[in-house]
Design a protein around this motif. Structure first.
Motif, PDB file in Angstrom:
ATOM      1  N   PHE A  33     -13.417   4.067   4.355  1.00 55.77           N
ATOM      2  CA  PHE A  33     -12.547   4.762   3.411  1.00 55.77           C
ATOM      3  C   PHE A  33     -12.998   6.220   3.315  1.00 55.77           C
ATOM      4  O   PHE A  33     -14.186   6.493   3.224  1.00 55.77           O
ATOM      5  CB  PHE A  33     -12.637   4.122   2.027  1.00 55.77           C
ATOM      6  N   LYS A  52      -2.963   7.957   3.700  1.00 52.19           N
ATOM      7  CA  LYS A  52      -2.184   7.588   2.526  1.00 52.19           C
ATOM      8  C   LYS A  52      -1.583   8.820   1.845  1.00 52.19           C
ATOM      9  O   LYS A  52      -2.251   9.828   1.669  1.00 52.19           O
ATOM     10  CB  LYS A  52      -3.081   6.853   1.510  1.00 52.19           C
ATOM     11  N   ASN A  83       1.735   4.201  -3.475  1.00 49.21           N
ATOM     12  CA  ASN A  83       1.682   5.658  -3.471  1.00 49.21           C
ATOM     13  C   ASN A  83       2.646   6.299  -4.482  1.00 49.21           C
ATOM     14  O   ASN A  83       2.566   7.482  -4.754  1.00 49.21           O
ATOM     15  CB  ASN A  83       1.960   6.190  -2.061  1.00 49.21           C
ATOM     16  N   SER A  95       0.836  -1.202   0.000  1.00 52.54           N
ATOM     17  CA  SER A  95       0.000   0.000   0.000  1.00 52.54           C
ATOM     18  C   SER A  95       0.874   1.256   0.000  1.00 52.54           C
ATOM     19  O   SER A  95       0.575   2.246  -0.683  1.00 52.54           O
ATOM     20  CB  SER A  95      -0.915  -0.029   1.233  1.00 52.54           C
ATOM     21  N   LEU A 147      -7.788   7.985   1.864  1.00 55.45           N
ATOM     22  CA  LEU A 147      -7.222   7.582   0.580  1.00 55.45           C
ATOM     23  C   LEU A 147      -6.436   8.696  -0.107  1.00 55.45           C
ATOM     24  O   LEU A 147      -6.617   9.873   0.189  1.00 55.45           O
ATOM     25  CB  LEU A 147      -8.357   7.122  -0.356  1.00 55.45           C
ATOM     26  N   GLU A 162      -2.800   2.382  -6.809  1.00 52.33           N
ATOM     27  CA  GLU A 162      -2.701   2.642  -5.367  1.00 52.33           C
ATOM     28  C   GLU A 162      -3.995   2.279  -4.646  1.00 52.33           C
ATOM     29  O   GLU A 162      -3.972   1.675  -3.575  1.00 52.33           O
ATOM     30  CB  GLU A 162      -2.342   4.097  -5.064  1.00 52.33           C
ATOM     31  N   LEU A 163      -5.131   2.642  -5.230  1.00 52.17           N
ATOM     32  CA  LEU A 163      -6.411   2.307  -4.591  1.00 52.17           C
ATOM     33  C   LEU A 163      -6.570   0.791  -4.468  1.00 52.17           C
ATOM     34  O   LEU A 163      -7.011   0.294  -3.426  1.00 52.17           O
ATOM     35  CB  LEU A 163      -7.582   2.900  -5.383  1.00 52.17           C
ATOM     36  N   ILE A 223      -9.229   4.479   6.517  1.00 55.30           N
ATOM     37  CA  ILE A 223      -8.147   4.742   5.562  1.00 55.30           C
ATOM     38  C   ILE A 223      -8.479   6.020   4.802  1.00 55.30           C
ATOM     39  O   ILE A 223      -9.491   6.101   4.110  1.00 55.30           O
ATOM     40  CB  ILE A 223      -7.953   3.569   4.573  1.00 55.30           C
ATOM     41  N   SER A 243      -4.198  -1.379  -4.132  1.00 57.00           N
ATOM     42  CA  SER A 243      -3.308  -1.814  -3.044  1.00 57.00           C
ATOM     43  C   SER A 243      -3.937  -1.513  -1.676  1.00 57.00           C
ATOM     44  O   SER A 243      -3.759  -2.279  -0.721  1.00 57.00           O
ATOM     45  CB  SER A 243      -1.926  -1.160  -3.171  1.00 57.00           C
ATOM     46  N   ASP A 244      -4.715  -0.440  -1.588  1.00 60.09           N
ATOM     47  CA  ASP A 244      -5.418  -0.101  -0.340  1.00 60.09           C
ATOM     48  C   ASP A 244      -6.567  -1.073  -0.082  1.00 60.09           C
ATOM     49  O   ASP A 244      -6.819  -1.469   1.060  1.00 60.09           O
ATOM     50  CB  ASP A 244      -5.968   1.331  -0.401  1.00 60.09           C
ATOM     51  N   LEU A 261      -5.146  -4.356   1.157  1.00 58.28           N
ATOM     52  CA  LEU A 261      -4.801  -4.224   2.577  1.00 58.28           C
ATOM     53  C   LEU A 261      -6.059  -4.296   3.436  1.00 58.28           C
ATOM     54  O   LEU A 261      -6.101  -5.005   4.457  1.00 58.28           O
ATOM     55  CB  LEU A 261      -4.066  -2.901   2.818  1.00 58.28           C
ATOM     56  N   ALA A 262      -7.111  -3.584   3.025  1.00 54.07           N
ATOM     57  CA  ALA A 262      -8.370  -3.568   3.789  1.00 54.07           C
ATOM     58  C   ALA A 262      -9.015  -4.957   3.821  1.00 54.07           C
ATOM     59  O   ALA A 262      -9.567  -5.371   4.847  1.00 54.07           O
ATOM     60  CB  ALA A 262      -9.337  -2.559   3.170  1.00 54.07           C
TER      61      ALA A 262
END
Length: 462
Positions: free
Chosen positions: A298, A383, A208, A204, A270, A276-277, A268, A279-280, A283-284
């Motif tokens: 989010f 982030k 970025n 995550s 964002l 990138e989203l 999170i 990858s978030d 993670l979530a």
């Protein structure tokens, strides 16, 4: 100024002298990264916005007839005027579009005028960089908003969409990894669970790098498998507080019914759409499926922002695209994410404060409802670079100043910044670390090559 009154310039000078609050980064320092951004990058971005609107002229005509063409011309005229004002260092003007945040912007302008002493001194090159950069994106929105029927046009949408599709290989690799992880979740020991959290925090984090505003909208996607790159990227993480994130998640688990523990809530905040989203979201997904979180909220932007930032439509579109992918594990991930949203395990929220120029220490006074929302989280992940700039006030801090000090009282909940460095602000480093980096790599603060996983908890001070 982190208070809810208008300070005078004299008070501001006193604040800096007494509390050691350094000045804001600004384009008035010729040759600085802020200066080069305002001089070169912002006009380039505005030019691209104008080109995008113009390229959609036929679409506007097909949808809205002559009215669409008239709106296109009028929006471009306003944006060309804005670019000229920027390049000739004109005074910043009040917002006149009547949108819900216009009053907040105009109060902020008054605040800057009282700090800088007079009206004309609040200009593109003489004011805080964070302020004028945010102002530009808000004025892009104004140019469209004042020109229905194209008011809802997202001039950055094409770039965000392209970035997502050009990162397909990396997205597939990530979803395949997630599938393998979810399959074996039950067998993971506590140490292995921490290792996986550490890995996905890094994925995550490095997601970025895919930031379209830093590249002025040039191609910026993730080509390789992010998991494979982690070992080589590890030495580039300057601060790694992953263990604090882990212990916060563990201590947030509360005893529930029948002896089972109930995990906490993770928010999170964002940054970019595209890879990138994804990858978030991965993670979530891991946080929920591992039992480290019961709910993920989010927070995104309510208007298109900083070229590639996530809006509600980007969030929904990304999940739909993932579901529709012609790849078994990618589409399976998308289906799972959609069901998380449907069940309320995941939710998306936006708030006007995220697209104001305020540093986050203003939030409790200027957006108490949002601050109260974040107080309900057990951990807030911020982030990206813009959030870091707002966390630290985008000021010329010494590198060794503590992260807690740079937050200047902002601490609704335990928080962690996942950020690749793309602006001249970095705190919380060891003595000599910044100087050593400057010798090795003069661009270390702005190239996106280095990163931090930086944690702070207000509870630690009680």
């Amino acid at each position: 100024m982190c208070s809810n009154f208008l300070p005078t310039a004299k008070m501001m000078a006193t604040d800096q002298a007494v509390h050691g609050v350094p000045p804001s980064l600004s384009a008035k320092v010729v040759g600085s990264f802020a200066y080069l951004t305002v001089k070169d990058r912002l006009p380039t971005i505005l030019t691209k916005v104008v080109d995008t609107i113009h390229r959609n002229k036929n679409k506007f005509f097909e949808e809205y007839g002559e009215e669409g063409v008239r709106a296109e011309k009028a929006a471009i005229s306003l944006l060309s005027k804005l670019r000229n004002e920027l390049q000739t260092d004109k005074a910043i003007l009040a917002m006149s579009d009547g949108l819900e945040d216009a009053d907040s912007w105009n109060q902020y302008l008054q605040r800057q005028q009282s700090l800088q002493g007079d009206q004309d001194s609040v200009s593109w090159f003489k004011s805080p960089w964070l302020y004028v950069e945010c102002y530009m994106y808000r004025k892009v929105q104004e140019a469209l908003w004042l020109n229905p029927p194209i008011s809802d046009f997202d001039a950055f949408n094409e770039g965000k969409t392209q970035s997502f599709f050009e990162s397909q290989q990396a997205v597939m690799a990530l979803c395949t990894y997630l599938e393998g992880l979810n399959k074996n979740m039950e067998e993971l020991s506590e140490n292995q669970l921490f290792e996986q959290l550490h890995k996905l925090l890094q994925v995550s984090l490095w997601g970025n790098k895919c930031d379209l505003s830093i590249s002025a909208g040039q191609e910026n996607s993730q080509k390789t498998s992010p998991i494979d790159s982690l070992a080589s990227l590890r030495p580039l993480i300057l601060v790694d507080d992953s263990n604090m994130v882990w212990s916060t998640l563990i201590s947030a688990q509360r005893p529930g019914q029948s002896g089972k523990t109930t995990p906490g809530r993770v928010d999170i905040v964002l940054d970019n759409a595209g890879f990138e989203l994804v990858s978030d979201l991965v993670l979530a997904d891991f946080l929920v499926s591992s039992g480290l979180a019961r709910e993920v909220r989010f927070h995104g932007k309510s208007i298109p922002w900083f070229v590639s930032d996530v809006t509600a439509s980007d969030f929904q579109w990304t999940i739909r695209q993932t579901m529709a992918a012609n790849h078994k594990w990618m589409s399976k991930s998308g289906v799972q994410w959609q069901s998380y949203v449907k069940e309320g395990v995941w939710s998306y929220h936006d708030h006007p404060f995220w697209t104001l120029p305020h540093e986050f220490c203003d939030m409790a006074a200027d957006a108490p409802d949002l601050y109260a929302t974040l107080q309900g989280a057990d951990l807030v992940l911020f982030k990206g670079d813009l959030n870091y700039r707002k966390l630290t006030g985008d000021r010329d801090w010494e590198h060794t100043v503590g992260f807690d000090m740079a937050l200047r009282g902002f601490g609704p909940a335990p928080l962690c910044s996942l950020r690749t460095l793309k602006a001249n602000v970095q705190v919380g480093l060891q003595p000599g670390q910044g100087e050593k980096l400057s010798t090795q790599d003069p661009d270390w603060m702005t190239s996106g090559k280095y990163a931090v996983i930086q944690f702070y908890s207000p509870h630690a001070e009680q």
